[in-house]
Design an enzyme around this catalytic site. Structure first.
Site, PDB file in Angstrom:
ATOM      1  N   GLN A   2      45.227  41.219  45.692  1.00  0.00           N
ATOM      2  CA  GLN A   2      45.994  42.143  44.837  1.00  0.00           C
ATOM      3  C   GLN A   2      46.911  43.058  45.640  1.00  0.00           C
ATOM      4  OE1 GLN A   2      46.157  41.862  41.682  1.00  0.00           O
ATOM      5  NE2 GLN A   2      44.358  40.610  41.253  1.00  0.00           N
ATOM      6  N   CYS A  49      36.047  38.429  36.787  1.00  0.00           N
ATOM      7  CA  CYS A  49      35.340  37.917  37.979  1.00  0.00           C
ATOM      8  C   CYS A  49      34.739  39.035  38.823  1.00  0.00           C
ATOM      9  CB  CYS A  49      36.250  37.054  38.855  1.00  0.00           C
ATOM     10  SG  CYS A  49      36.716  35.531  38.067  1.00  0.00           S
ATOM     11  N   HIS A  82      35.642  41.085  44.108  1.00  0.00           N
ATOM     12  CA  HIS A  82      35.830  39.926  43.233  1.00  0.00           C
ATOM     13  C   HIS A  82      34.761  38.890  43.601  1.00  0.00           C
ATOM     14  CE1 HIS A  82      37.892  36.265  41.781  1.00  0.00           C
ATOM     15  NE2 HIS A  82      38.634  37.062  41.030  1.00  0.00           N
ATOM     16  N   ASP A  87      40.282  41.153  51.573  1.00  0.00           N
ATOM     17  CA  ASP A  87      40.758  40.392  50.432  1.00  0.00           C
ATOM     18  C   ASP A  87      42.070  41.035  49.984  1.00  0.00           C
ATOM     19  OD1 ASP A  87      41.352  39.474  47.907  1.00  0.00           O
ATOM     20  OD2 ASP A  87      39.292  39.552  47.163  1.00  0.00           O
ATOM     21  N   LYS A 115      49.893  34.822  42.821  1.00  0.00           N
ATOM     22  CA  LYS A 115      49.926  36.227  42.393  1.00  0.00           C
ATOM     23  C   LYS A 115      51.123  36.952  42.993  1.00  0.00           C
ATOM     24  CE  LYS A 115      44.880  36.535  42.234  1.00  0.00           C
ATOM     25  NZ  LYS A 115      44.483  36.619  40.831  1.00  0.00           N
TER      26      LYS A 115
HETATM   27  N1  PMP Z   1      40.235  38.587  44.986  1.00  0.00           N
HETATM   28  C1  PMP Z   1      40.832  39.373  44.100  1.00  0.00           C
HETATM   29  C2  PMP Z   1      40.821  40.852  44.313  1.00  0.00           C
HETATM   30  C3  PMP Z   1      41.465  38.814  42.993  1.00  0.00           C
HETATM   31  O1  PMP Z   1      42.057  39.599  42.090  1.00  0.00           O
HETATM   32  C4  PMP Z   1      41.457  37.416  42.816  1.00  0.00           C
HETATM   33  C5  PMP Z   1      42.109  36.761  41.619  1.00  0.00           C
HETATM   34  N2  PMP Z   1      41.765  37.321  40.411  1.00  0.00           N
HETATM   35  C6  PMP Z   1      40.819  36.644  43.789  1.00  0.00           C
HETATM   36  C7  PMP Z   1      40.219  37.254  44.857  1.00  0.00           C
HETATM   37  C8  PMP Z   1      40.756  35.150  43.678  1.00  0.00           C
HETATM   38  O2  PMP Z   1      42.009  34.598  43.760  1.00  0.00           O
HETATM   39  P1  PMP Z   1      42.184  33.022  43.553  1.00  0.00           P
HETATM   40  O3  PMP Z   1      41.644  32.723  42.200  1.00  0.00           O
HETATM   41  O4  PMP Z   1      43.643  32.805  43.658  1.00  0.00           O
HETATM   42  O5  PMP Z   1      41.400  32.364  44.633  1.00  0.00           O
END
Ligand code: PMP
Length: 541
Positions: free
Chosen positions: A204, A367, A124, A201, A227
């Site tokens: 998910q 993203c 991401h 990370d 999430k």
């Molecule tokens: N890493 C992953 C794998 C994600 O799916 C996301 C959210 N889409 C993020 C990081 C970023 O999360 P946040 O916007 O809550 O900082």
């Protein structure tokens, strides 16, 4: 097992009773943000009614109660991921801030030109962009473990890349696009063999399966509250106690110090050392409630439920020849999300169609622009599940996808859209490129997540002689590009630099929820004209 009481679970989430223009909501955008059960948002009411106060500062009852609840929330989240206690669990704003905290606190201070940061093609932007920036600031090299065509990390490549120069391995546990569950324990072992730090990370994974930091031996693990049935505005960073003790703070100010003089300051102990200023108190306490909620269901059951729904959708999509699915095929372990494209229907058009049926999904690059480039697609549609979703939700989705091309045409013809949109989409004017245009301007990354390009031939007096566009954008954006090309021919570039025409050309009739798709092409051509005019002005003596 969960299927037995799924209806009970659904009653915990009143938002699921919402209707979208008279149709029952089917919420399949959980990888972006999950819904919040009543017990979690009731925490806010209790907090603000009964003990709202700043923590660690007041010798009064409210402050004491808030401090204790906030501190215990750290313990609760630490326990949720198998950490030792509050010393290992920092509250942040979200996953992004958690990763930035490690990148700046540890990476920026310790990395140099001899170091390598190894990450993956499926990251991401929260991690990819952050480590890219640290590489740029420190002179370190950044390398990406390849993603195979079936959506796995290429472990042979990982073995090649991770070596003595590796200072940091940053890897996502679960891909937010492919649904792949990465072998983080195996990767951590590889990285630790070379004394590299391992940053996972967990955005998910923590919400969707049992995660144990000791088992995976992560040095750091980042995740977000919103999430995992929690509120927005709160995230977590787990770090091994020794590392958090050694690591420098990322933000400075009150709360993160024990002693301050005019000359120097002494840092507080973790986690407070990393929580400068007034923290998200109510959010932290509510997140602990979300952890309770999920543990009551059981994270093993959450994982099984997610996997079952993903397999159900995958099997049905794989059986269609007008759909391409990304990531590991059915039968393999998966997180509860499926990204796909339907032939000939852009993701944004698909999202609109689905929204018409009350179905919320996400379309775009999620993203992960480099991953989409690797997959060679401009974007994808993602359906993602959580504890309250059912196979009925998936059936509603599948039904809405049937004959998507015809449905897309029907909805473009509907009264919500200006007649010109359907006309220009079906019969685009000036489509295709010019052979050797004076100027071309690509949208780079439009809001539609793909490339559109204008080609312009400019006469000696600065007027547009010919204009064309090439685009893989959504139907609305393509139609608008076509409308604009007709309108702009013969205009002076200086006028185009001030362009504000599309709203009038569409008689103010903006398609519902599609404003960005409408204004995108005009932004691109206006920007192109401005650049042209600026260049002319700066080269004219
Ligand atoms: N890493 C992953 C794998 C994600 O799916 C996301 C959210 N889409 C993020 C990081 C970023 O999360 P946040 O916007 O809550 O900082």
């Amino acid at each position: 097992m969960m299927a037995n009481n799924i209806q009970d679970i659904r009653t915990d989430f009143p938002i699921l009773d919402r209707e979208i223009d008279g149709t029952e909501l089917v919420y399949l955008d959980n990888a972006a943000t999950t819904q919040t059960p009543e017990s979690v948002y009731e925490v806010f009411e209790t907090y603000y009614r009964e003990y709202n106060s700043n923590i660690h500062r007041g010798i009064h009852t409210l402050s004491h109660e808030a401090s204790v609840a906030y501190e215990e929330a750290h313990d609760r989240l630490a326990q949720f991921i198998g950490a030792e206690g509050r010393e290992e669990l920092v509250f942040t704003k979200n996953t992004t801030e958690s990763i930035n905290l490690v990148a700046y606190g540890l990476g920026l201070r310790n990395l140099g030109p001899d170091d390598t940061i190894v990450t993956t093609e499926m990251e991401h932007h929260a991690s990819l962009v952050t480590w890219q920036q640290i590489a740029e600031l420190t002179g370190a090299t950044i390398q990406f473990i390849r993603v195979t065509d079936d959506g796995h990390l290429d472990m042979e490549h990982a073995n090649e890349l991770i070596g003595p120069e590796t200072a940091v391995l940053s890897v996502t546990h679960v891909s937010n696009v492919l649904g792949t569950v990465n072998p983080v324990a195996e990767l951590a072992e590889l990285a630790h063999d070379h004394d590299a730090y391992v940053v996972v990370d967990g955005a998910q994974s923590v919400p969707t399966r049992p995660v144990d930091v000791e088992e995976m031996d992560a040095d750091f693990l980042a995740f977000s509250g919103h999430k995992m049935a929690g509120p927005t505005g709160i995230g977590c960073l787990y770090g091994k106690r020794r590392l958090l003790e050694e690591m420098d703070p990322f933000l400075y100010g009150g709360e993160m110090i024990t002693h301050v003089t005019f000359d120097r300051s002494v840092w507080n102990d973790p986690p407070w050392k990393f929580e400068a200023g007034t923290p998200p108190i109510a959010e932290g306490i509510a997140l602990a409630e979300a952890a309770d909620y999920l543990d009551d269901i059981g994270m093993d059951r959450v994982r099984e439920h997610e996997d079952r729904l993903a397999q159900y959708l995958l099997e049905r999509l794989e059986a269609r020849d007008d759909v391409t699915v990304y990531g590991p095929p059915s039968g393999e372990q998966r997180a509860g999300l499926v990204s796909f494209n339907v032939d000939g229907v852009h993701g944004h058009d698909m999202s609109s169609l689905l929204n018409d049926r009350g179905i919320a999904v996400r379309a775009g690059d999620h993203c992960t622009q480099p991953l989409h480039e690797r997959l060679d697609i401009p974007g994808s549609v993602r359906a993602s599940f959580y504890v309250y979703n059912t196979t009925d939700d998936i059936e509603t989705l599948l039904d809405a996808i049937d004959d998507a091309n015809a449905k897309r045409d029907a909805y473009l013809r509907s009264e919500r859209y200006h007649d010109a949109i359907y006309d220009h989409y079906k019969n685009p004017r000036n489509a295709g490129g010019l052979s050797d245009p004076t100027m071309r301007k690509s949208s780079d990354e439009t809001v539609c997540g793909d490339d559109g390009e204008f080609h312009v031939d400019i006469g000696p007096d600065g007027t547009i002689e010919r204009l064309a566009f090439e685009s893989q954008s959504c139907a609305v954006s393509q139609a608008v590009a076509s409308i604009l090309t007709e309108h702009l021919e013969g205009m002076r570039l200086a006028e185009v630099a001030e362009l504000n025409a599309i709203e009038t050309l569409l008689d103010g009739q903006f398609p519902p929820l599609r404003r960005d798709c409408v204004v995108g092409p005009e932004d691109v051509i206006r920007e192109a004209a401005r650049e042209y005019v600026d260049r002319r002005t700066s080269t004219t003596p």
